[in-house]
Scaffold this motif. Structure first.
Motif, PDB file in Angstrom:
ATOM      1  N   ALA A  77     -15.120 -19.039  10.174  1.00  0.00           N
ATOM      2  CA  ALA A  77     -14.816 -18.859   8.757  1.00  0.00           C
ATOM      3  C   ALA A  77     -14.976 -17.435   8.273  1.00  0.00           C
ATOM      4  N   LYS A  78     -15.593 -16.548   9.082  1.00  0.00           N
ATOM      5  CA  LYS A  78     -15.821 -15.175   8.625  1.00  0.00           C
ATOM      6  C   LYS A  78     -15.437 -14.175   9.701  1.00  0.00           C
ATOM      7  N   HIS A  79     -14.661 -13.208   9.292  1.00  0.00           N
ATOM      8  CA  HIS A  79     -14.266 -12.131  10.185  1.00  0.00           C
ATOM      9  C   HIS A  79     -14.468 -10.808   9.467  1.00  0.00           C
ATOM     10  N   THR A  80     -14.620  -9.758  10.250  1.00  0.00           N
ATOM     11  CA  THR A  80     -14.650  -8.405   9.695  1.00  0.00           C
ATOM     12  C   THR A  80     -13.602  -7.577  10.400  1.00  0.00           C
ATOM     13  N   VAL A  81     -12.808  -6.877   9.605  1.00  0.00           N
ATOM     14  CA  VAL A  81     -11.786  -5.997  10.160  1.00  0.00           C
ATOM     15  C   VAL A  81     -12.204  -4.565   9.879  1.00  0.00           C
ATOM     16  N   ILE A  82     -12.275  -3.765  10.923  1.00  0.00           N
ATOM     17  CA  ILE A  82     -12.737  -2.386  10.824  1.00  0.00           C
ATOM     18  C   ILE A  82     -11.562  -1.435  11.015  1.00  0.00           C
ATOM     19  N   LEU A  83     -11.521  -0.415  10.206  1.00  0.00           N
ATOM     20  CA  LEU A  83     -10.574   0.682  10.433  1.00  0.00           C
ATOM     21  C   LEU A  83     -11.392   1.959  10.578  1.00  0.00           C
ATOM     22  N   GLN A  84     -11.477   2.442  11.801  1.00  0.00           N
ATOM     23  CA  GLN A  84     -12.158   3.709  12.077  1.00  0.00           C
ATOM     24  C   GLN A  84     -11.155   4.836  11.943  1.00  0.00           C
ATOM     25  N   MET A  85     -11.433   5.758  11.051  1.00  0.00           N
ATOM     26  CA  MET A  85     -10.493   6.848  10.778  1.00  0.00           C
ATOM     27  C   MET A  85     -11.145   8.176  11.144  1.00  0.00           C
ATOM     28  N   ASN A  86     -10.545   8.876  12.082  1.00  0.00           N
ATOM     29  CA  ASN A  86     -11.047  10.168  12.538  1.00  0.00           C
ATOM     30  C   ASN A  86     -10.021  11.258  12.257  1.00  0.00           C
ATOM     31  N   SER A  87     -10.475  12.492  12.290  1.00  0.00           N
ATOM     32  CA  SER A  87      -9.593  13.646  12.079  1.00  0.00           C
ATOM     33  C   SER A  87      -8.743  13.476  10.826  1.00  0.00           C
ATOM     34  N   LEU A  88      -9.394  13.107   9.753  1.00  0.00           N
ATOM     35  CA  LEU A  88      -8.674  12.853   8.503  1.00  0.00           C
ATOM     36  C   LEU A  88      -8.058  14.133   7.967  1.00  0.00           C
ATOM     37  N   ASN A  89      -6.879  13.982   7.380  1.00  0.00           N
ATOM     38  CA  ASN A  89      -6.218  15.117   6.745  1.00  0.00           C
ATOM     39  C   ASN A  89      -5.829  14.754   5.311  1.00  0.00           C
ATOM     40  N   LEU A  90      -5.348  15.747   4.579  1.00  0.00           N
ATOM     41  CA  LEU A  90      -5.076  15.548   3.156  1.00  0.00           C
ATOM     42  C   LEU A  90      -4.078  14.422   2.912  1.00  0.00           C
ATOM     43  N   GLU A  91      -3.136  14.247   3.864  1.00  0.00           N
ATOM     44  CA  GLU A  91      -2.102  13.217   3.710  1.00  0.00           C
ATOM     45  C   GLU A  91      -2.649  11.802   3.863  1.00  0.00           C
ATOM     46  N   ASP A  92      -3.889  11.669   4.282  1.00  0.00           N
ATOM     47  CA  ASP A  92      -4.506  10.351   4.407  1.00  0.00           C
ATOM     48  C   ASP A  92      -5.106   9.872   3.094  1.00  0.00           C
ATOM     49  N   THR A  93      -5.120  10.727   2.095  1.00  0.00           N
ATOM     50  CA  THR A  93      -5.659  10.340   0.791  1.00  0.00           C
ATOM     51  C   THR A  93      -4.811   9.240   0.180  1.00  0.00           C
ATOM     52  N   ALA A  94      -5.457   8.124  -0.152  1.00  0.00           N
ATOM     53  CA  ALA A  94      -4.739   6.967  -0.693  1.00  0.00           C
ATOM     54  C   ALA A  94      -5.748   5.872  -1.022  1.00  0.00           C
ATOM     55  N   VAL A  95      -5.258   4.834  -1.676  1.00  0.00           N
ATOM     56  CA  VAL A  95      -6.029   3.608  -1.801  1.00  0.00           C
ATOM     57  C   VAL A  95      -5.677   2.744  -0.588  1.00  0.00           C
ATOM     58  N   TYR A  96      -6.690   2.301   0.108  1.00  0.00           N
ATOM     59  CA  TYR A  96      -6.498   1.496   1.307  1.00  0.00           C
ATOM     60  C   TYR A  96      -6.774   0.032   0.984  1.00  0.00           C
ATOM     61  N   TYR A  97      -5.850  -0.831   1.423  1.00  0.00           N
ATOM     62  CA  TYR A  97      -5.938  -2.257   1.141  1.00  0.00           C
ATOM     63  C   TYR A  97      -6.028  -3.049   2.438  1.00  0.00           C
ATOM     64  N   CYS A  98      -6.921  -3.997   2.455  1.00  0.00           N
ATOM     65  CA  CYS A  98      -7.004  -4.945   3.562  1.00  0.00           C
ATOM     66  C   CYS A  98      -5.988  -6.051   3.317  1.00  0.00           C
ATOM     67  N   ASN A  99      -5.399  -6.538   4.390  1.00  0.00           N
ATOM     68  CA  ASN A  99      -4.347  -7.548   4.285  1.00  0.00           C
ATOM     69  C   ASN A  99      -4.517  -8.598   5.364  1.00  0.00           C
ATOM     70  N   SER A 100      -4.166  -9.822   5.047  1.00  0.00           N
ATOM     71  CA  SER A 100      -4.085 -10.857   6.082  1.00  0.00           C
ATOM     72  C   SER A 100      -2.823 -11.681   5.869  1.00  0.00           C
ATOM     73  N   GLU A 101      -2.318 -12.207   6.968  1.00  0.00           N
ATOM     74  CA  GLU A 101      -1.128 -13.054   6.948  1.00  0.00           C
ATOM     75  C   GLU A 101      -1.498 -14.390   7.575  1.00  0.00           C
ATOM     76  N   ASP A 102      -0.917 -15.488   7.036  1.00  0.00           N
ATOM     77  CA  ASP A 102      -1.241 -16.784   7.629  1.00  0.00           C
ATOM     78  C   ASP A 102       0.002 -17.451   8.202  1.00  0.00           C
ATOM     79  N   LEU A 103      -0.198 -18.645   8.731  1.00  0.00           N
ATOM     80  CA  LEU A 103       0.882 -19.360   9.403  1.00  0.00           C
ATOM     81  C   LEU A 103       2.058 -19.642   8.468  1.00  0.00           C
ATOM     82  N   ALA A 104       1.786 -19.757   7.186  1.00  0.00           N
ATOM     83  CA  ALA A 104       2.854 -20.007   6.211  1.00  0.00           C
ATOM     84  C   ALA A 104       3.476 -18.710   5.720  1.00  0.00           C
TER      85      ALA A 104
END
Length: 119
Positions: A77-104
């Motif tokens: 019932a519980k998962h964690t999704v990690i996004l490790q971001m290295n060597s960040l640059n100015l173009e990476d500036t944004a609002v980041y959203y987590c997303n999931s898709e289901d069978l439907a």
């Protein structure tokens, strides 16, 4: 239903690293893929990284080799999704959203977390 809560955004200097986490709960047995999207001011939301339930990953071209997506499953019932971001640059500036898709083919979204990269 799937609930997603992001954390880990913030301000970082160019060249630095950040780790985003997404706590996912609910009907996780129906989830087929999870991922991270981002939206910069004046731009469309874009896929950054995605991982399917079978472990297949895909990345936005500009983040390949710098970002890595992974998942941790504590129980059905519980998962964690990690996004490790290295060597960040100015173009990476944004609002980041987590997303999931289901069978439907329904999409679920988190509330978003701001990532700001400064020079």
């Amino acid at each position: 239903q799937v609930q997603l809560v992001e954390s880990g955004g913030g301000l970082v200097q160019a060249g630095g690293s950040l780790r985003l986490s997404c706590a996912a709960s609910g009907s996780m047995s129906t989830v087929t893929a999870m991922g991270w999207y981002r939206q910069a001011p004046g731009k469309q939301r874009e896929l950054v990284a995605r991982v399917t339930s079978s472990g297949v990953t895909n990345y936005l071209g500009s983040v390949k080799g710098r970002f890595a997506i992974s998942t941790i499953s504590r129980d059905n019932a519980k998962h964690t999704v990690i996004l490790q971001m290295n060597s960040l640059n100015l173009e990476d500036t944004a609002v980041y959203y987590c997303n999931s898709e289901d069978l439907a083919e329904r999409a679920y979204w988190g509330q978003g977390t701001q990532v700001t990269v400064s020079s």
